[in-house]
Design a protein around this motif. Structure first.
Motif, PDB file in Angstrom:
ATOM      1  N   ALA A  16      45.310  39.938  31.117  1.00 48.96           N
ATOM      2  CA  ALA A  16      44.649  38.506  31.353  1.00 48.96           C
ATOM      3  C   ALA A  16      43.167  39.209  30.767  1.00 48.96           C
ATOM      4  CB  ALA A  16      44.234  38.485  32.761  1.00 48.96           C
ATOM      5  N   ARG A  17      42.829  40.318  30.924  1.00 50.06           N
ATOM      6  CA  ARG A  17      41.710  40.795  30.063  1.00 50.06           C
ATOM      7  C   ARG A  17      41.796  40.729  28.562  1.00 50.06           C
ATOM      8  NH1 ARG A  17      41.812  44.869  33.367  1.00 50.06           N
ATOM      9  NH2 ARG A  17      40.584  44.587  35.375  1.00 50.06           N
ATOM     10  N   ASN A  26      40.528  31.406  28.703  1.00 48.82           N
ATOM     11  CA  ASN A  26      39.259  31.270  29.205  1.00 48.82           C
ATOM     12  C   ASN A  26      39.300  31.478  30.589  1.00 48.82           C
ATOM     13  OD1 ASN A  26      37.018  29.768  30.730  1.00 48.82           O
ATOM     14  ND2 ASN A  26      36.525  29.201  28.703  1.00 48.82           N
ATOM     15  N   ARG A  27      38.255  32.361  30.974  1.00 49.76           N
ATOM     16  CA  ARG A  27      38.163  32.769  32.476  1.00 49.76           C
ATOM     17  C   ARG A  27      38.279  31.925  33.582  1.00 49.76           C
ATOM     18  NH1 ARG A  27      34.795  35.414  29.370  1.00 49.76           N
ATOM     19  NH2 ARG A  27      34.352  37.860  29.305  1.00 49.76           N
ATOM     20  N   GLN A  28      37.950  30.374  33.179  1.00 51.04           N
ATOM     21  CA  GLN A  28      37.797  29.465  34.307  1.00 51.04           C
ATOM     22  C   GLN A  28      39.454  28.731  34.256  1.00 51.04           C
ATOM     23  OE1 GLN A  28      35.542  29.199  36.278  1.00 51.04           O
ATOM     24  NE2 GLN A  28      34.343  30.750  35.329  1.00 51.04           N
ATOM     25  N   GLN A  29      40.123  28.856  33.343  1.00 53.38           N
ATOM     26  CA  GLN A  29      41.581  28.190  33.361  1.00 53.38           C
ATOM     27  C   GLN A  29      42.209  28.976  34.576  1.00 53.38           C
ATOM     28  OE1 GLN A  29      42.464  29.288  29.104  1.00 53.38           O
ATOM     29  NE2 GLN A  29      43.223  27.245  29.213  1.00 53.38           N
ATOM     30  N   PRO A  30      43.323  28.016  35.220  1.00 48.75           N
ATOM     31  CA  PRO A  30      43.931  28.588  36.305  1.00 48.75           C
ATOM     32  C   PRO A  30      44.860  29.769  35.749  1.00 48.75           C
ATOM     33  CG  PRO A  30      44.369  26.449  35.810  1.00 48.75           C
ATOM     34  CD  PRO A  30      43.552  26.665  34.906  1.00 48.75           C
ATOM     35  N   LEU A  64      40.908  37.383  38.694  1.00 45.01           N
ATOM     36  CA  LEU A  64      41.891  38.693  38.254  1.00 45.01           C
ATOM     37  C   LEU A  64      40.935  39.706  37.651  1.00 45.01           C
ATOM     38  CD1 LEU A  64      45.151  37.264  36.564  1.00 45.01           C
ATOM     39  CD2 LEU A  64      44.905  38.227  38.731  1.00 45.01           C
ATOM     40  N   LEU A  65      39.822  39.230  36.968  1.00 46.03           N
ATOM     41  CA  LEU A  65      38.966  40.075  36.348  1.00 46.03           C
ATOM     42  C   LEU A  65      37.739  40.670  37.041  1.00 46.03           C
ATOM     43  CD1 LEU A  65      39.044  37.950  33.070  1.00 46.03           C
ATOM     44  CD2 LEU A  65      40.400  39.718  33.728  1.00 46.03           C
ATOM     45  N   SER A  66      37.896  40.759  38.223  1.00 45.51           N
ATOM     46  CA  SER A  66      36.761  41.149  39.187  1.00 45.51           C
ATOM     47  C   SER A  66      36.232  42.372  38.866  1.00 45.51           C
ATOM     48  CB  SER A  66      37.440  41.137  40.698  1.00 45.51           C
ATOM     49  OG  SER A  66      38.333  42.269  40.690  1.00 45.51           O
ATOM     50  N   HIS A  67      36.677  43.264  38.233  1.00 36.30           N
ATOM     51  CA  HIS A  67      35.796  44.586  37.624  1.00 36.30           C
ATOM     52  C   HIS A  67      35.670  44.497  36.425  1.00 36.30           C
ATOM     53  CE1 HIS A  67      35.910  45.993  41.803  1.00 36.30           C
ATOM     54  NE2 HIS A  67      37.138  45.828  41.825  1.00 36.30           N
ATOM     55  N   GLU A  68      35.350  43.340  35.637  1.00 30.23           N
ATOM     56  CA  GLU A  68      35.079  43.069  34.440  1.00 30.23           C
ATOM     57  C   GLU A  68      33.880  43.947  33.594  1.00 30.23           C
ATOM     58  OE1 GLU A  68      35.814  39.405  31.285  1.00 30.23           O
ATOM     59  OE2 GLU A  68      35.100  39.283  33.058  1.00 30.23           O
ATOM     60  N   LYS A  69      34.099  44.613  32.565  1.00 32.92           N
ATOM     61  CA  LYS A  69      33.148  45.327  32.271  1.00 32.92           C
ATOM     62  C   LYS A  69      32.232  44.667  31.033  1.00 32.92           C
ATOM     63  CE  LYS A  69      34.419  50.176  32.807  1.00 32.92           C
ATOM     64  NZ  LYS A  69      34.599  51.383  31.887  1.00 32.92           N
ATOM     65  N   TRP A  70      31.058  44.528  30.765  1.00 36.64           N
ATOM     66  CA  TRP A  70      30.236  43.763  29.899  1.00 36.64           C
ATOM     67  C   TRP A  70      29.735  44.987  28.852  1.00 36.64           C
ATOM     68  CZ3 TRP A  70      30.312  38.541  29.591  1.00 36.64           C
ATOM     69  CH2 TRP A  70      30.837  37.771  30.713  1.00 36.64           C
ATOM     70  N   GLU A  71      30.077  44.593  27.783  1.00 39.52           N
ATOM     71  CA  GLU A  71      29.821  45.619  26.869  1.00 39.52           C
ATOM     72  C   GLU A  71      28.549  44.949  25.856  1.00 39.52           C
ATOM     73  OE1 GLU A  71      32.679  46.711  24.035  1.00 39.52           O
ATOM     74  OE2 GLU A  71      34.202  47.285  25.809  1.00 39.52           O
ATOM     75  N   GLU A  72      28.351  43.553  25.821  1.00 39.87           N
ATOM     76  CA  GLU A  72      27.069  42.984  25.038  1.00 39.87           C
ATOM     77  C   GLU A  72      26.904  41.707  26.222  1.00 39.87           C
ATOM     78  OE1 GLU A  72      28.029  41.419  21.218  1.00 39.87           O
ATOM     79  OE2 GLU A  72      29.176  43.209  20.857  1.00 39.87           O
TER      80      GLU A  72
END
Length: 73
Positions: A16-17, A26-30, A64-72
């Protein structure tokens, strides 16, 4: 030989990531939107793993992306 892949929840989250980072979803899609990128043969295993971890197909991909890292930012 036709072998189905067993999906682990971490593999699903990574997939998913990857799809989000490529801009394919998109993150908001089912979550069921991911079915476009999983073979029809493997989708039942994918779905069972999600259910095992209490995800519904109507939940958002961002769940599903609860621990997503943001690089920018």
């Amino acid at each position: 030989m036709d072998i189905a892949v067993k999906y682990d929840i971490e593999v699903i989250k990574d997939e998913a990531r990857h799809l989000v980072s490529k801009g394919l979803v998109n993150r908001q899609q089912p979550i069921y939107t991911l079915s476009k990128y999983i073979t029809e043969r493997d989708w039942p295993f994918f779905e069972l793993e999600l259910e095992k971890h209490e995800f519904l197909l109507r939940d958002r991909i961002i769940d599903l992306l609860s621990h997503e890292k943001w690089e920018e930012d």
